[in-house]
Design a protein around this motif. Structure first.
Motif, PDB file in Angstrom:
ATOM      1  N   ASP A 176    -123.747 -49.047 -17.023  1.00  0.00           N
ATOM      2  CA  ASP A 176    -125.208 -48.983 -16.993  1.00  0.00           C
ATOM      3  C   ASP A 176    -125.776 -49.945 -15.944  1.00  0.00           C
ATOM      4  O   ASP A 176    -126.685 -49.589 -15.188  1.00  0.00           O
ATOM      5  N   GLY A 177    -125.232 -51.147 -15.885  1.00  0.00           N
ATOM      6  CA  GLY A 177    -125.715 -52.125 -14.908  1.00  0.00           C
ATOM      7  C   GLY A 177    -125.387 -51.728 -13.486  1.00  0.00           C
ATOM      8  O   GLY A 177    -126.204 -51.907 -12.572  1.00  0.00           O
ATOM      9  N   ILE A 178    -124.196 -51.179 -13.265  1.00  0.00           N
ATOM     10  CA  ILE A 178    -123.790 -50.757 -11.918  1.00  0.00           C
ATOM     11  C   ILE A 178    -124.682 -49.628 -11.419  1.00  0.00           C
ATOM     12  O   ILE A 178    -125.059 -49.588 -10.239  1.00  0.00           O
ATOM     13  N   LEU A 179    -125.055 -48.706 -12.305  1.00  0.00           N
ATOM     14  CA  LEU A 179    -125.907 -47.578 -11.922  1.00  0.00           C
ATOM     15  C   LEU A 179    -127.373 -47.982 -11.790  1.00  0.00           C
ATOM     16  O   LEU A 179    -128.204 -47.176 -11.365  1.00  0.00           O
ATOM     17  N   GLY A 180    -127.699 -49.214 -12.163  1.00  0.00           N
ATOM     18  CA  GLY A 180    -129.055 -49.718 -11.983  1.00  0.00           C
ATOM     19  C   GLY A 180    -130.037 -49.318 -13.059  1.00  0.00           C
ATOM     20  O   GLY A 180    -131.244 -49.520 -12.911  1.00  0.00           O
ATOM     21  N   PHE A 181    -129.561 -48.789 -14.193  1.00  0.00           N
ATOM     22  CA  PHE A 181    -130.475 -48.393 -15.263  1.00  0.00           C
ATOM     23  C   PHE A 181    -131.050 -49.624 -15.983  1.00  0.00           C
ATOM     24  O   PHE A 181    -132.218 -49.663 -16.334  1.00  0.00           O
ATOM     25  N   ARG A 182    -130.196 -50.597 -16.277  1.00  0.00           N
ATOM     26  CA  ARG A 182    -130.598 -51.831 -16.982  1.00  0.00           C
ATOM     27  C   ARG A 182    -131.203 -51.527 -18.349  1.00  0.00           C
ATOM     28  O   ARG A 182    -132.168 -52.133 -18.779  1.00  0.00           O
ATOM     29  N   LEU A 183    -130.598 -50.558 -19.047  1.00  0.00           N
ATOM     30  CA  LEU A 183    -131.104 -50.121 -20.353  1.00  0.00           C
ATOM     31  C   LEU A 183    -130.062 -50.273 -21.457  1.00  0.00           C
ATOM     32  O   LEU A 183    -130.265 -49.775 -22.570  1.00  0.00           O
ATOM     33  N   ALA A 184    -128.960 -50.956 -21.173  1.00  0.00           N
ATOM     34  CA  ALA A 184    -127.937 -51.256 -22.178  1.00  0.00           C
ATOM     35  C   ALA A 184    -127.911 -52.767 -22.407  1.00  0.00           C
ATOM     36  O   ALA A 184    -127.804 -53.533 -21.448  1.00  0.00           O
ATOM     37  N   PRO A 185    -128.032 -53.228 -23.640  1.00  0.00           N
ATOM     38  CA  PRO A 185    -127.967 -54.671 -23.894  1.00  0.00           C
ATOM     39  C   PRO A 185    -126.567 -55.207 -23.624  1.00  0.00           C
ATOM     40  O   PRO A 185    -125.588 -54.450 -23.663  1.00  0.00           O
ATOM     41  N   THR A 194    -128.161 -29.519 -15.195  1.00  0.00           N
ATOM     42  CA  THR A 194    -127.905 -28.214 -14.592  1.00  0.00           C
ATOM     43  C   THR A 194    -128.956 -27.178 -14.971  1.00  0.00           C
ATOM     44  O   THR A 194    -129.214 -26.246 -14.203  1.00  0.00           O
ATOM     45  N   GLN A 195    -129.581 -27.321 -16.147  1.00  0.00           N
ATOM     46  CA  GLN A 195    -130.604 -26.371 -16.558  1.00  0.00           C
ATOM     47  C   GLN A 195    -131.997 -26.744 -16.045  1.00  0.00           C
ATOM     48  O   GLN A 195    -132.768 -25.880 -15.652  1.00  0.00           O
ATOM     49  N   CYS A 196    -132.326 -28.034 -16.074  1.00  0.00           N
ATOM     50  CA  CYS A 196    -133.679 -28.466 -15.687  1.00  0.00           C
ATOM     51  C   CYS A 196    -133.821 -28.679 -14.182  1.00  0.00           C
ATOM     52  O   CYS A 196    -134.898 -28.488 -13.617  1.00  0.00           O
ATOM     53  N   CYS A 197    -132.750 -29.103 -13.519  1.00  0.00           N
ATOM     54  CA  CYS A 197    -132.778 -29.377 -12.070  1.00  0.00           C
ATOM     55  C   CYS A 197    -133.949 -30.294 -11.690  1.00  0.00           C
ATOM     56  O   CYS A 197    -134.664 -30.046 -10.711  1.00  0.00           O
ATOM     57  N   ARG A 198    -134.153 -31.316 -12.468  1.00  0.00           N
ATOM     58  CA  ARG A 198    -135.136 -32.363 -12.148  1.00  0.00           C
ATOM     59  C   ARG A 198    -134.401 -33.693 -12.238  1.00  0.00           C
ATOM     60  O   ARG A 198    -133.743 -33.982 -13.249  1.00  0.00           O
ATOM     61  N   PHE A 199    -134.518 -34.522 -11.195  1.00  0.00           N
ATOM     62  CA  PHE A 199    -133.706 -35.734 -11.148  1.00  0.00           C
ATOM     63  C   PHE A 199    -134.491 -36.870 -10.507  1.00  0.00           C
ATOM     64  O   PHE A 199    -135.199 -36.659  -9.516  1.00  0.00           O
ATOM     65  N   ARG A 200    -134.354 -38.058 -11.049  1.00  0.00           N
ATOM     66  CA  ARG A 200    -135.090 -39.224 -10.559  1.00  0.00           C
ATOM     67  C   ARG A 200    -134.545 -39.654  -9.194  1.00  0.00           C
ATOM     68  O   ARG A 200    -133.333 -39.829  -9.020  1.00  0.00           O
ATOM     69  N   SER A 201    -135.452 -39.881  -8.258  1.00  0.00           N
ATOM     70  CA  SER A 201    -135.043 -40.198  -6.882  1.00  0.00           C
ATOM     71  C   SER A 201    -134.260 -41.498  -6.796  1.00  0.00           C
ATOM     72  O   SER A 201    -133.302 -41.599  -6.014  1.00  0.00           O
ATOM     73  N   SER A 202    -134.639 -42.503  -7.587  1.00  0.00           N
ATOM     74  CA  SER A 202    -133.927 -43.789  -7.522  1.00  0.00           C
ATOM     75  C   SER A 202    -132.483 -43.642  -7.999  1.00  0.00           C
ATOM     76  O   SER A 202    -131.575 -44.292  -7.451  1.00  0.00           O
ATOM     77  N   THR A 203    -132.246 -42.798  -8.995  1.00  0.00           N
ATOM     78  CA  THR A 203    -130.878 -42.571  -9.469  1.00  0.00           C
ATOM     79  C   THR A 203    -130.077 -41.791  -8.429  1.00  0.00           C
ATOM     80  O   THR A 203    -128.901 -42.071  -8.187  1.00  0.00           O
ATOM     81  N   TRP A 204    -130.703 -40.822  -7.798  1.00  0.00           N
ATOM     82  CA  TRP A 204    -130.048 -40.059  -6.735  1.00  0.00           C
ATOM     83  C   TRP A 204    -129.658 -40.979  -5.584  1.00  0.00           C
ATOM     84  O   TRP A 204    -128.538 -40.885  -5.046  1.00  0.00           O
ATOM     85  N   ASP A 205    -130.544 -41.872  -5.203  1.00  0.00           N
ATOM     86  CA  ASP A 205    -130.241 -42.823  -4.133  1.00  0.00           C
ATOM     87  C   ASP A 205    -129.057 -43.710  -4.510  1.00  0.00           C
ATOM     88  O   ASP A 205    -128.176 -43.999  -3.684  1.00  0.00           O
ATOM     89  N   SER A 227    -125.416 -43.871  -2.682  1.00  0.00           N
ATOM     90  CA  SER A 227    -124.909 -45.148  -2.177  1.00  0.00           C
ATOM     91  C   SER A 227    -123.488 -45.404  -2.666  1.00  0.00           C
ATOM     92  O   SER A 227    -122.628 -45.854  -1.895  1.00  0.00           O
ATOM     93  N   ILE A 228    -123.229 -45.111  -3.923  1.00  0.00           N
ATOM     94  CA  ILE A 228    -121.885 -45.296  -4.475  1.00  0.00           C
ATOM     95  C   ILE A 228    -120.909 -44.313  -3.838  1.00  0.00           C
ATOM     96  O   ILE A 228    -119.779 -44.668  -3.503  1.00  0.00           O
ATOM     97  N   GLU A 229    -121.357 -43.063  -3.646  1.00  0.00           N
ATOM     98  CA  GLU A 229    -120.496 -42.035  -3.062  1.00  0.00           C
ATOM     99  C   GLU A 229    -120.053 -42.422  -1.657  1.00  0.00           C
ATOM    100  O   GLU A 229    -118.903 -42.150  -1.259  1.00  0.00           O
ATOM    101  N   SER A 230    -120.946 -43.024  -0.885  1.00  0.00           N
ATOM    102  CA  SER A 230    -120.620 -43.392   0.501  1.00  0.00           C
ATOM    103  C   SER A 230    -119.994 -44.783   0.621  1.00  0.00           C
ATOM    104  O   SER A 230    -119.641 -45.213   1.725  1.00  0.00           O
ATOM    105  N   SER A 231    -119.861 -45.490  -0.489  1.00  0.00           N
ATOM    106  CA  SER A 231    -119.298 -46.843  -0.468  1.00  0.00           C
ATOM    107  C   SER A 231    -117.794 -46.798  -0.198  1.00  0.00           C
ATOM    108  O   SER A 231    -117.105 -45.860  -0.614  1.00  0.00           O
ATOM    109  N   ILE A 251    -120.782 -34.362 -10.741  1.00  0.00           N
ATOM    110  CA  ILE A 251    -122.223 -34.646 -10.812  1.00  0.00           C
ATOM    111  C   ILE A 251    -122.893 -34.395  -9.464  1.00  0.00           C
ATOM    112  O   ILE A 251    -123.947 -33.742  -9.384  1.00  0.00           O
ATOM    113  N   MET A 252    -122.314 -34.905  -8.398  1.00  0.00           N
ATOM    114  CA  MET A 252    -122.914 -34.749  -7.075  1.00  0.00           C
ATOM    115  C   MET A 252    -122.979 -33.276  -6.667  1.00  0.00           C
ATOM    116  O   MET A 252    -123.960 -32.824  -6.056  1.00  0.00           O
TER     117      MET A 252
END
Length: 468
Positions: A217-226, A391-402, A406-410, A446-447
């Motif tokens: 969670d921290g690596i993906l930048g969500f910061r929503l896991a204690p 896959t059904q909604c095809c709506r995705f947050r831009s910050s998560t996509w970025d 970034s991880i894919e190209s690392s 996922i990508m």
């Protein structure tokens, strides 16, 4: 003349009352200030904490320092001060000395400098209290900080002052008090290499899944896991502070001490057992008392019956006709569902039937990433149904996509980044090599799914900054 004297007397009386009123306010603030209640906490530490972990405003424009100071005073006045850390547990102190070569030293993983913040001794519970907001559990950039490492170290080494029955739910857990700080202990059920066969939500909760879930969670930048850390406890040594209700569920199997606690599926036949008297588990830091949770039903909830499928499993247009309907109760949470689908798919978590948000958040609130025990079960199977919200909604947050791009190209794979972060845990290794390899394979899936959405729906409609 008499009138003039009366005016002077009344003016003096008014000034005296105003002075007393101001003194009363100052005294109230002083008495409710955590520093004044804990004289052993150094003043310099408090000033450093304020600089490194200021109150995070909900508005786009940062408030002035004066407003931040007022908010901090106001919050301290309303909320009880965080507890002070308790002495170290000798068992975990020895484990950390063997693991890192000296104590304390969760600060840096071997051969990897993850933090540029100098080590400063702090009260970790006070930092945690100040970090948490309704949108994130810690500030951006704090995941690899010295403060976070000290929170993890304190979770791993503080003396246990009470061990009791866990809160309601379907899986075994215990409530663990570290002084005045509440935490949740989940016992070890499986070895690191064991593969959980069967349906994607089979088996007991995995304690190492809770640990790895926090780091991912921290690596993906969500910061929503204690914060979560691994530790071992000696059940015999803790005997005097184990509550009677939990003790009533203790039993022995050979030379091993076991307990089955109290939950929906808890029973003596499925008790968790220590290795002799020492039990391994995960420790999750509890949220501050003001952070009240609201439980919601997930729109992609499973039926948990092999003979019955949920509507979303049978109808590929389910999201377009139901979730994306603006009158739907789920509409405002679309980006939360797709973010969490990515997070859960990487870990193989098909058990998020309900979820929690901050109770006062509007219109929807962030979907927080707790209860990650049903993760990392079978590294050889990719449960693509977990990605249905994406896959059904095809709506995705831009910050998560970025972040994913970034991880894919690392030059470092996601599995390598995760494994390096997990080296901070005293019970490392946390995941088997098969599970780490599965994470890289699932990221590719996922990508591919997101790029398919972009091709069919268009980038403008697929990658969005906000929703609802």
């Amino acid at each position: 003349m008499k009138l003039k004297q009366r005016v002077i007397m009344m003016s003096s009386l008014f000034l005296t009352m105003a002075t007393l009123f101001l003194i009363g306010i100052q005294l109230t603030w002083t008495l409710t200030d955590p520093q004044s209640q804990h004289p052993n906490q150094e003043k310099s530490n408090e000033s450093i904490e304020k600089k490194l972990s200021p109150a995070v405003p909900s508005s786009n424009q940062p408030p002035s320092d004066a407003i931040n100071r007022f908010r901090e005073r106001f919050n301290n006045h309303k909320r009880p001060p965080p507890p002070l850390p308790v002495p170290r547990d000798e068992l975990m102190k020895d484990i950390l000395q063997k693991r890192f070569g000296k104590f304390p030293h969760i600060g840096k993983p071997p051969s990897l400098d993850l933090t540029t913040v100098p080590f400063v001794k702090i009260n970790p519970w006070s930092v945690w209290e100040r970090w948490v907001t309704q949108d994130h559990f810690y500030p951006e950039g704090a995941f690899y900080s010295s403060e976070m490492n000290q929170i993890l170290e304190t979770l791993a080494t503080s003396q246990v002052t009470e061990l009791g029955l866990g809160y309601k739910g379907t899986q075994l857990k215990a409530t663990m008090m570290l002084g005045g700080q509440k935490t949740v202990f989940k016992p070890k059920r499986y070895s690191r290499d064991e593969v959980i066969e069967g349906n994607p939500y089979a088996g007991f909760d995995r304690h190492n899944g809770e640990i790895a879930g926090f780091h991912l969670d921290g690596i993906l930048g969500f910061r929503l896991a204690p914060p979560v850390v691994g530790r071992k406890i000696n059940l015999t040594a803790l005997g005097p502070i184990i509550t009677e209700k939990l003790k009533a569920t203790f039993l022995k199997r050979g030379n091993n001490i076991c307990f089955y606690g109290k939950c929906y599926y808890c029973k003596p036949a499925e008790a968790a057992c220590a290795d002799g008297e020492v039990m391994e588990g995960s420790v999750t830091l509890w949220l501050p008392s003001w952070y009240k949770l609201k439980t919601r039903r997930h729109p992609y909830q499973r039926t948990y019956r092999a003979e019955t499928s949920a509507r979303w499993e049978k109808d590929s247009s389910y999201c377009k006709t139901t979730v994306l309907d603006q009158s739907s109760e789920f509409y405002s949470g679309v980006l939360e569902y797709t973010d969490t689908a990515v997070y859960d798919f990487l870990m193989g978590n098909a058990d998020r039937h309900h979820y929690e948000v901050y109770s006062l958040a509007k219109p929807h609130g962030k979907l927080i990433h707790i209860d990650n025990g049903k993760t990392f079960g079978n590294p050889h199977h990719d449960e693509v149904s977990i990605l249905a919200p994406l896959t059904q909604c095809c709506r995705f947050r831009s910050s998560t996509w970025d972040k994913l791009q970034s991880i894919e190209s690392s030059p470092d794979k996601l599995s390598e980044i995760l494994d390096k972060s997990l080296q901070r845990d005293p019970l490392y290794p946390i995941l088997s090599q098969d599970h780490l390899a599965a994470i890289d394979r699932r990221l590719e899936i996922i990508m591919t799914a997101i790029r398919h959405c972009i091709d069919t729906e268009g980038r403008k409609d697929t990658i969005v900054d906000s929703w609802g």
